[in-house]
Scaffold this motif. Sequence first.
Motif, short mmCIF file in Angstrom:
data_model
loop_
_atom_site.label_atom_id
_atom_site.label_comp_id
_atom_site.label_asym_id
_atom_site.label_seq_id
_atom_site.Cartn_x
_atom_site.Cartn_y
_atom_site.Cartn_z
N UNK A 1 0.88 -1.17 0.00
CA UNK A 1 0.00 0.00 0.00
C UNK A 1 0.91 1.21 0.00
N UNK A 2 0.65 2.17 -0.90
CA UNK A 2 1.56 3.29 -1.08
C UNK A 2 0.79 4.60 -0.89
N UNK A 3 1.30 5.49 -0.04
CA UNK A 3 0.66 6.78 0.20
C UNK A 3 1.16 7.80 -0.81
N UNK A 4 0.25 8.60 -1.35
CA UNK A 4 0.60 9.59 -2.38
C UNK A 4 -0.11 10.90 -2.06
N UNK A 5 0.46 12.01 -2.51
CA UNK A 5 -0.23 13.29 -2.42
C UNK A 5 -1.12 13.46 -3.64
N UNK A 6 -2.27 14.10 -3.41
CA UNK A 6 -3.16 14.34 -4.54
C UNK A 6 -2.64 15.50 -5.38
N UNK A 7 -3.01 15.50 -6.64
CA UNK A 7 -2.79 16.71 -7.42
C UNK A 7 -1.43 16.83 -8.03
N UNK A 8 -0.69 15.75 -8.21
CA UNK A 8 0.61 15.92 -8.82
C UNK A 8 0.85 14.83 -9.85
N UNK A 9 1.97 14.97 -10.55
CA UNK A 9 2.35 13.97 -11.54
C UNK A 9 2.64 12.63 -10.88
N UNK B 1 -4.10 16.51 1.68
CA UNK B 1 -3.13 17.31 2.41
C UNK B 1 -1.85 16.53 2.60
N UNK B 2 -0.74 17.17 2.38
CA UNK B 2 0.56 16.53 2.56
C UNK B 2 0.75 16.03 3.98
N UNK B 3 0.20 16.78 4.95
CA UNK B 3 0.35 16.38 6.36
C UNK B 3 -0.32 15.04 6.61
N UNK B 4 -1.49 14.84 5.97
CA UNK B 4 -2.22 13.59 6.17
C UNK B 4 -1.43 12.42 5.58
N UNK B 5 -0.80 12.65 4.41
CA UNK B 5 0.01 11.60 3.79
C UNK B 5 1.14 11.19 4.73
N UNK B 6 1.84 12.20 5.28
CA UNK B 6 2.97 11.91 6.16
C UNK B 6 2.52 11.13 7.39
N UNK B 7 1.38 11.55 7.95
CA UNK B 7 0.89 10.90 9.16
C UNK B 7 0.50 9.45 8.87
N UNK B 8 -0.17 9.23 7.74
CA UNK B 8 -0.59 7.87 7.41
C UNK B 8 0.63 6.97 7.19
N UNK B 9 1.67 7.52 6.56
CA UNK B 9 2.88 6.72 6.34
C UNK B 9 3.57 6.44 7.67
N UNK C 1 -18.16 13.67 1.11
CA UNK C 1 -17.08 14.23 0.29
C UNK C 1 -15.85 14.54 1.12
N UNK C 2 -15.96 14.54 2.46
CA UNK C 2 -14.78 14.74 3.31
C UNK C 2 -13.79 13.60 3.16
N UNK C 3 -14.19 12.58 2.39
CA UNK C 3 -13.28 11.46 2.15
C UNK C 3 -11.94 11.90 1.59
N UNK C 4 -11.88 13.05 0.92
CA UNK C 4 -10.59 13.49 0.35
C UNK C 4 -9.55 13.70 1.43
N UNK C 5 -10.00 14.02 2.65
CA UNK C 5 -9.04 14.30 3.71
C UNK C 5 -8.32 13.04 4.17
N UNK C 6 -8.94 11.87 3.98
CA UNK C 6 -8.32 10.66 4.49
C UNK C 6 -8.03 9.64 3.41
N UNK C 7 -8.12 10.03 2.16
CA UNK C 7 -7.69 9.11 1.12
C UNK C 7 -8.68 8.05 0.74
N UNK C 8 -9.97 8.23 1.05
CA UNK C 8 -10.96 7.28 0.56
C UNK C 8 -11.36 7.72 -0.84
N UNK C 9 -11.30 6.80 -1.84
CA UNK C 9 -11.51 7.26 -3.21
C UNK C 9 -12.98 7.46 -3.58
N UNK C 10 -13.61 8.47 -2.98
CA UNK C 10 -15.01 8.73 -3.34
C UNK C 10 -15.03 9.62 -4.58
#
Lengths: 341, 386
Positions: A147-155, A178-186, B328-337
């Motif tokens: 499972x790999x964490x990624x930031x949204x919105x980039x290449x 949010x980048x912070x959420x990615x870091x925390x999840x990783x 739609x708050x799913x974007x905050x935690x990475x759920x692909x809604x």
Amino acid sequence: MYGTTRFLAAALLTAAATAPALAGATLDAVKQRGELVCGVHTGRAGFALADSQGKWGGFDIDFCRAVATAVLGDANKVKFLSTTGSTRITALQAGEIDLLSRNTTWTLTRDASLGLSWVGINLFDGQAFLTRKNLKVNSVKELSGATICVDSGSTTEKNLAEYFAAKKLDYKPIVFEQNEATLEAFRSGRCQAMTGDATALTIARANNLGDPEQFVLLPEVISKEPLGPAVRRGDEDWTTIVKWVLYAMIEAEEMGVGKANIDQLRAESKNPAIQRMVGTGEDTGRLLKLDKDWSYRIIKQVGNYGESFDANLGARSALKMERGLNDLWTRGGLIYAPPVR
Amino acid sequence: MTDLSSPAPTAPPKRPFIRTPMALAGQTLLLAAVLLAVWAMGQNLDTNLARRSLTFGFAYLMEPAGFDLSETLLPFTGSQNVLTAYAAGIGNTLRVAFAAMVLTTILGTLLGIARLAQSPTIRLLASIYVDVVRNIPVLVHVLIWYFCLSNLLPLASDQVQPLPGLYLSKEGLSIPVPIAGPGWGLFGGFVFIGLLAAWAVRRATGRFLPAAALFFGCLLAGVMVPVLLGMPPQFAHPQVGKFTIVGGAVLSPEYMALLGALSMAASAYMAEIVRAGILSVQKGQWEAAAAIGLNRNQLLRFVVLPLSLRVIIPPYISLCLNITKNSSLAVAIGYPDLVSVTNTVMNQNGRAVEGITVLASVYLSLSLLTSLIMNAYNRRWALRER
């Protein structure tokens, strides 16, 4: 964030409702406003981070300040607008910001179809993977099933999908806004690996993940990520100015002109190339619709490319990154500027 | 004595659709003004898009998506087109919204009744819960749930098995999933026969117990016969893989966190709605029910709750729509809604205007559909004036 969709909608409505004044007149708008509005990262050590007093500092911040001082005379006449990976493009398109200095990769799609224009490359980077040492993974090819964490919105997302599809590896992407959420999840172990630009991962490993020794950057670099500042397409004057600010900074390092010796060189130098750079020789500023001392102010108030890199990312910073590809062409790197004359 | 053969009262005189010529003129002008404003905004958008060299068009929906999703109802890969990606996003949104609505209804009703319990302790605890939960923004709920789950769940290497066959790990709750085969076909057949037979018996005798017994008998046969024939129903079992648990179906922490947070936040509102509904029932009904010998549970179940439905349902419809939109708050935690998928598509090809249009239309359709269904139910319970 929940606000992202609202922000995008608001930005679009602003675009729809804006009086026809912006395109072709960014320079005038900035001069009239007396301030440059610069889009930056929400908070990435080394590139754009606000300290406890609210003062911004970083490699991208330095570039914004260089443009501000070239155009307005003072490096502090900048307003920094935090943008996430998803909102940065729309903010620039809609006119919220005059300049995007935010680790943004220069790609064909972005250049050709989004109404934006890249002024050059100020950081050569590539996409890499960060993983935990205790997983005993030595290569990206061993990440099948991870499972790999990624930031949204980039290449990053697209590169990841293409690389893993080409190597026929299985994976699960978890995409955060949010980048912070990615870091925390990783950090919490939700993902086995995290992917992004190699410099960003190095910074994250050093600063945001707790104990750096638990994490290791895998050797593969799976894509080219030439990062550079971007402006709106169609405004030739503004694009030219920003482009030559970048090249002035690079040329200054090549010539050996820096913060420490610029005043002395201004007083004494007889070399025409250096005289142009320090403002005592031929007036290049007039051609850019700026004044004569534009490059002098950049070097004096912000520094040349090497000084900016060292202070934020390299030897004089906490990150201690090697120049690598980001060294001058004379020393084997890829940083090269057309002559400032 | 009333004369029961009196003629039916005459209908009131029909009111004209538009009352006066002035009203007609005024309304025409208003309508024209609104249409003009909409047209002007459209023109402005057009001009500005052209000036920034952006185009508007939906042809990009047919291009390959180029990204993968961490979980979908049906398998999805990056080589499928963008429209399929949107469909996968909608599927995920519906999945979490629907489950959240069910959980909210159950939890909210129980809480609402608890707030009116006879025991002061239960009333106090329920009140505290409702007040605290209602005053925390839903995004904060979502983040708390997600980061608690992702930190507290064990790594796949030390996974926990709450029940044999189920695995709890950072990957989520992995459950065995049925594999289609002759065993399940037979089982399905028996269940179907059982249902038919039970319905027939119920119609014939009007009694519930024989029908239920017949159904369970068929169920038992449905389990035993395939096993005896050597074709037992097959399951795909989750197993510990290299990094994560593989196989089976999995409820990811993103899904569980979003579901938990949405249900928790909405149940506090539901509790208040239910409480309002129950309090709206006249005291006379309570007394009459007690007078005919119903105990408190029977009273609630047969008299009070059905009457309170007429007050509960309209705000309940709004709450369900809110749940769908809050998903739609799913974007905050990475759920692909849907919002997450739309964001990814917008970022990869910059089609912001088209993306927001699709997003708004889908949520609008979902909300309209939900309110249509709920309003039909409401008409059954609404107070009818005579």
